[in-house]
Scaffold this active site. Structure first.
Site, PDB file in Angstrom:
ATOM      1  CG  HIS A  36      -6.131  -2.446   8.613  1.00 57.71           C
ATOM      2  ND1 HIS A  36      -6.234  -1.114   8.982  1.00 57.71           N
ATOM      3  CD2 HIS A  36      -4.825  -2.768   8.792  1.00 57.71           C
ATOM      4  CE1 HIS A  36      -5.047  -0.670   9.350  1.00 57.71           C
ATOM      5  NE2 HIS A  36      -4.171  -1.658   9.247  1.00 57.71           N
TER       6      HIS A  36
ATOM      7  CG  ASP B  90      -0.367  -0.592   2.462  1.00 53.98           C
ATOM      8  OD1 ASP B  90       0.866  -0.615   2.579  1.00 53.98           O
ATOM      9  OD2 ASP B  90      -1.135  -1.034   3.334  1.00 53.98           O
TER      10      ASP B  90
ATOM     11  CD  GLU C 216      -8.936   0.799   7.365  1.00 54.73           C
ATOM     12  OE1 GLU C 216      -8.832  -0.162   8.143  1.00 54.73           O
ATOM     13  OE2 GLU C 216      -8.372   1.885   7.561  1.00 54.73           O
TER      14      GLU C 216
ATOM     15  CG  ASN D 199      -9.361  -1.632  11.524  1.00 53.30           C
ATOM     16  OD1 ASN D 199      -8.389  -2.296  11.158  1.00 53.30           O
ATOM     17  ND2 ASN D 199      -9.763  -0.550  10.888  1.00 53.30           N
TER      18      ASN D 199
HETATM   19  C1  F6R Z   1       1.204  -1.559   6.133  1.00 53.81           C
HETATM   20  C2  F6R Z   1      -0.024  -2.314   6.220  1.00 53.81           C
HETATM   21  C3  F6R Z   1      -0.874  -2.296   7.451  1.00 53.81           C
HETATM   22  C4  F6R Z   1      -0.087  -2.650   8.714  1.00 53.81           C
HETATM   23  C5  F6R Z   1      -0.985  -2.606   9.943  1.00 53.81           C
HETATM   24  C6  F6R Z   1      -0.213  -2.854  11.215  1.00 53.81           C
HETATM   25  O1  F6R Z   1       1.814  -1.756   4.873  1.00 53.81           O
HETATM   26  O2  F6R Z   1      -0.377  -2.924   5.265  1.00 53.81           O
HETATM   27  O3  F6R Z   1      -1.927  -3.224   7.295  1.00 53.81           O
HETATM   28  O4  F6R Z   1       0.466  -3.921   8.575  1.00 53.81           O
HETATM   29  O5  F6R Z   1      -1.611  -1.358  10.029  1.00 53.81           O
HETATM   30  O6  F6R Z   1       0.737  -1.849  11.403  1.00 53.81           O
HETATM   31  P1  F6R Z   1       1.785  -1.900  12.592  1.00 53.81           P
HETATM   32  O7  F6R Z   1       2.730  -3.023  12.303  1.00 53.81           O
HETATM   33  O8  F6R Z   1       2.484  -0.570  12.555  1.00 53.81           O
HETATM   34  O9  F6R Z   1       1.004  -2.108  13.839  1.00 53.81           O
END
Ligand code: F6R
Length: 240
Positions: free
Chosen positions: A138, A67, A143, A136
């Protein structure tokens, strides 16, 4: 889905990093799907160390990141492009021409999605996909919603995600939109590794592992993948 609880984040980094190293040793031109965020950092440190000590070379791999923020210059310090160069690509021998990102500033998000899907297909598909999980549930920036997505798309980030990530933004407001790989693109990877640490992920991990497959917990779809391994620390596993 194989769920493995390890003692600490460093152990998770070793286990997940070794999965990437072994994939590249078996297939030097492997296609790696990569994630950003705090949780992957010990894994990237392990991969960088394995490269530095000569255990593995990444010179023939291709990478595709999950992303990228919209409305943020690619070179801004908070872009995922910058994150990957700072935390991994500058520390391994990957060819910068072989790293791929969604363009969060593309004028036409559907055309951008089609471009990314075509590039992944031309590379032969993703051999190993790395994932974190949001509070959440994701994965990438898929989301919670009423349906599972397929290819990449432009998404409006939820309040939960904005609250979790805005701590990294000190000079500009955190973008509210991102381009993200869809659930279909993630599920087509041959192998998936998901990492989660900390109490703040425990509820999402519970819903992913114990709940029904439900787009309101996007990570729950991973139960339908034939080769998905989840590495947790005791806090993230505390509601299982
Ligand atoms: C980032 C991504 C997100 C993160 C998720 C957890 O490329 O795809 O889905 O993996 O938000 O983020 P952290 O590891 O910072 O808690």
């Amino acid at each position: 889905m194989r769920v493995i609880t390890l003692d600490c984040a460093a152990d998770i980094g070793r286990a997940a990093g070794e999965a990437f190293v072994q994939t590249v040793l078996r297939k030097p031109n492997a296609v790696l799907g990569l994630a950003t965020g705090a949780t992957p950092l010990p894994t990237y440190a392990y991969m960088a160390d394995a490269c530095k000590t000569g255990k593995v070379s990444f010179k023939d791999v291709s990478t595709f990141n999950l992303d990228e923020y919209c409305d943020l210059p690619k070179t801004h310090k908070n872009s995922y492009y910058s994150f990957m160069f700072e935390n991994l690509f500058s520390k391994i021998d990957v060819d910068p021409d072989n790293v791929h990102f969604l363009n969060g500033n593309a004028p036409d998000d559907r055309a951008e999605s089609a471009r990314y899907a075509a590039e992944i297909e031309a590379a032969g598909g993703i051999d190993i996909q790395f994932l974190g999980i949001g509070r959440n549930g994701h994965i990438a920036f898929n989301e919670p919603s009423d349906r599972f997505t397929n290819d990449a798309f432009k998404v409006q980030l939820t309040d939960s995600t904005i609250e979790a990530n805005s701590i990294y933004f000190d000079d500009v407001p955190m973008p509210h939109y991102a381009m993200t790989m869809g659930i279909g693109s993630i599920m087509r990877a041959r192998k998936i590794i998901l990492v989660a640490t900390g109490k703040s992920k425990a509820e999402a991990v519970r819903a992913m592992v114990c709940g029904e497959i439900d787009p309101h917990c996007p990570a729950s779809i991973l139960k339908a993948h034939p080769d998905c391994t989840v590495y947790l620390d005791p806090d993230a596993a505390s509601l299982l």
